[in-house]
Design an enzyme around this catalytic site. Structure first.
Site, PDB file in Angstrom:
ATOM      1  N   THR A   1       1.032  -1.219  -0.141  1.00  0.00           N
ATOM      2  CA  THR A   1      -0.092  -0.086  -0.045  1.00  0.00           C
ATOM      3  C   THR A   1       0.757   1.115  -0.086  1.00  0.00           C
ATOM      4  O   THR A   1       1.844   1.366   0.687  1.00  0.00           O
ATOM      5  CB  THR A   1      -0.881   0.059   1.164  1.00  0.00           C
ATOM      6  OG1 THR A   1      -1.744  -1.027   1.245  1.00  0.00           O
ATOM      7  CG2 THR A   1      -1.670   1.322   1.496  1.00  0.00           C
TER       8      THR A   1
ATOM      9  N   VAL B   1     -12.414  -5.081   2.949  1.00  0.00           N
ATOM     10  CA  VAL B   1     -11.802  -3.585   2.964  1.00  0.00           C
ATOM     11  C   VAL B   1     -10.713  -3.774   4.151  1.00  0.00           C
ATOM     12  O   VAL B   1     -10.962  -4.381   5.287  1.00  0.00           O
ATOM     13  CB  VAL B   1     -12.805  -2.645   3.470  1.00  0.00           C
ATOM     14  CG1 VAL B   1     -11.944  -1.430   3.825  1.00  0.00           C
ATOM     15  CG2 VAL B   1     -13.724  -2.431   2.353  1.00  0.00           C
TER      16      VAL B   1
HETATM   17  C1  SD4 Z   1      -4.674  -3.785   3.497  1.00  0.00           C
HETATM   18  N1  SD4 Z   1      -2.850  -2.726   4.516  1.00  0.00           N
HETATM   19  O1  SD4 Z   1      -5.640  -3.898   2.567  1.00  0.00           O
HETATM   20  C2  SD4 Z   1      -3.346  -3.172   2.995  1.00  0.00           C
HETATM   21  C3  SD4 Z   1      -2.403  -4.178   2.711  1.00  0.00           C
HETATM   22  C4  SD4 Z   1      -1.022  -3.539   2.249  1.00  0.00           C
HETATM   23  O2  SD4 Z   1      -0.719  -3.583  -0.254  1.00  0.00           O
HETATM   24  O3  SD4 Z   1      -0.467  -2.931   2.715  1.00  0.00           O
HETATM   25  N2  SD4 Z   1      -1.190  -3.834   0.886  1.00  0.00           N
HETATM   26  O4  SD4 Z   1      -4.623  -4.816   4.227  1.00  0.00           O
END
Ligand code: SD4
Length: 318
Positions: A150, A179
């Protein structure tokens, strides 16, 4: 003082663009939006914007958030499909007094009415990843991919305004409608211009158990440096999850306070992040964990070259 800090190497070009804006006196919100759009538009990043990996049903559902550290306004979209820049929709929603977090069809309807650009976000490359995974399924059960990239960014402008933004496709092979933490205030992000801002990446289901971003801002507000606050929160929650549940998911956080000082902590090896401040040109760092503390080293040219090479390498159908 102005500055930006962001999760993962992929943020480098974005924060470089954001830095130019901040240096020229633009606000923290413009810097965040432009910087995150840069990552959303780059087709080779598999977990943000165009090129993000799809859910179980081969649909790219995206989550994004924007928070203003002066007003504490928050805007978020979750599980939104077919729009080019979810971060811009989240920013637009942040000025709404109600209905500022929208999901799925409701978010798409809003974005359409407001004239945001539509785009099929499923790239050919992401389709190949999906098809390869489906072929492997004959041998194994469907499990969400546990990589986590992310993009989350914190920015500080010359007027001491702070903003935080996030954007992600979440977990590869997630259930439709799933989500994560990235659009959830306090978990995936939090900012207060009187203190500082924080954003997280990792396993959303575990990051949400800890409200980790709020906790780090709170610790900075009690006087801890960004680095101390990050180290404390990650080691506390990592230990708590391990003692209560036997394991802790991946968690990595980046923080900046309103003086432009920054800190980073993680419970994984190989976390990378990008920083720029008035005093420091845009740089990528890698973290190492030594005695429960995170130590950061500037990434070598070899590492950076190899990163881009592996990201853009041709992908074959298996
Ligand atoms: C999630 N924290 O949707 C995000 C995942 C992440 O690339 O860091 N994704 O759980």
């Amino acid at each position: 003082m102005w500055g930006m800090i962001a999760t993962w190497r992929m943020a480098l070009e974005g924060i470089t663009k954001g830095a130019e804006l901040l240096e020229n006196g633009k606000c923290a919100g413009d810097a965040i939006e432009e910087a995150i759009k840069e990552v959303e538009d780059f087709p080779y990043y598999k977990s943000v914007g165009y090129g993000g990996l799809p859910n179980e049903e081969m649909e790219v559902e995206l989550d994004a958030a924007y928070m203003d550290g002066d007003t504490l306004d928050v805007g978020c979209v979750a599980a939104i499909k077919d729009f080019k820049n979810p971060i811009s929709i989240a920013r637009r929603l942040s000025i709404e007094k109600v209905n500022s977090m929208l999901v799925g069809a409701g978010a798409e309807k809003f974005a359409h009415k407001e004239g945001f650009e539509r785009k099929n976000m499923l790239s050919d490359r992401a389709k190949i990843h999906y098809e390869n995974k489906i072929k492997k399924l004959k041998k194994e059960d469907i499990v969400p991919y546990d990589g986590h990239d992310t993009v989350g960014m914190v920015s500080l402008d010359k007027n001491r305004k702070m903003v935080v933004g996030t954007s992600t496709s979440g977990l590869f092979m997630k259930k439709k409608g799933r989500v994560g933490d990235s659009p959830i205030a306090g978990s995936g992000f939090y900012v207060d211009s009187e203190i500082g801002g924080v954003t997280a990446t990792g396993l959303g289901e575990d990051l949400m158990k800890c409200c980790i971003s709020y906790e780090v801002v709170r610790l900075m507000g009690e006087g801890f440096s960004p680095q101390e606050a990050c180290d404390r929160a990650v080691s506390k929650f990592d230990a708590k999850l391990k003692s209560r549940r036997n394991k802790a998911g991946d968690m990595s956080i980046v923080a900046m306070n309103n003086k432009g000082e920054w800190g980073v902590a993680t419970n994984i090896e190989g976390f990378s992040f990008a920083v720029v401040t008035e005093n420091e040109p845009p740089k990528v760092y890698l973290t190492k964990i030594i005695n429960n503390k995170c130590v950061h080293e500037v990434a070598s040219k070899e590492w950076l070259d190899d990163y881009m090479k592996t990201r853009t390498m041709p992908l074959e159908r298996k």
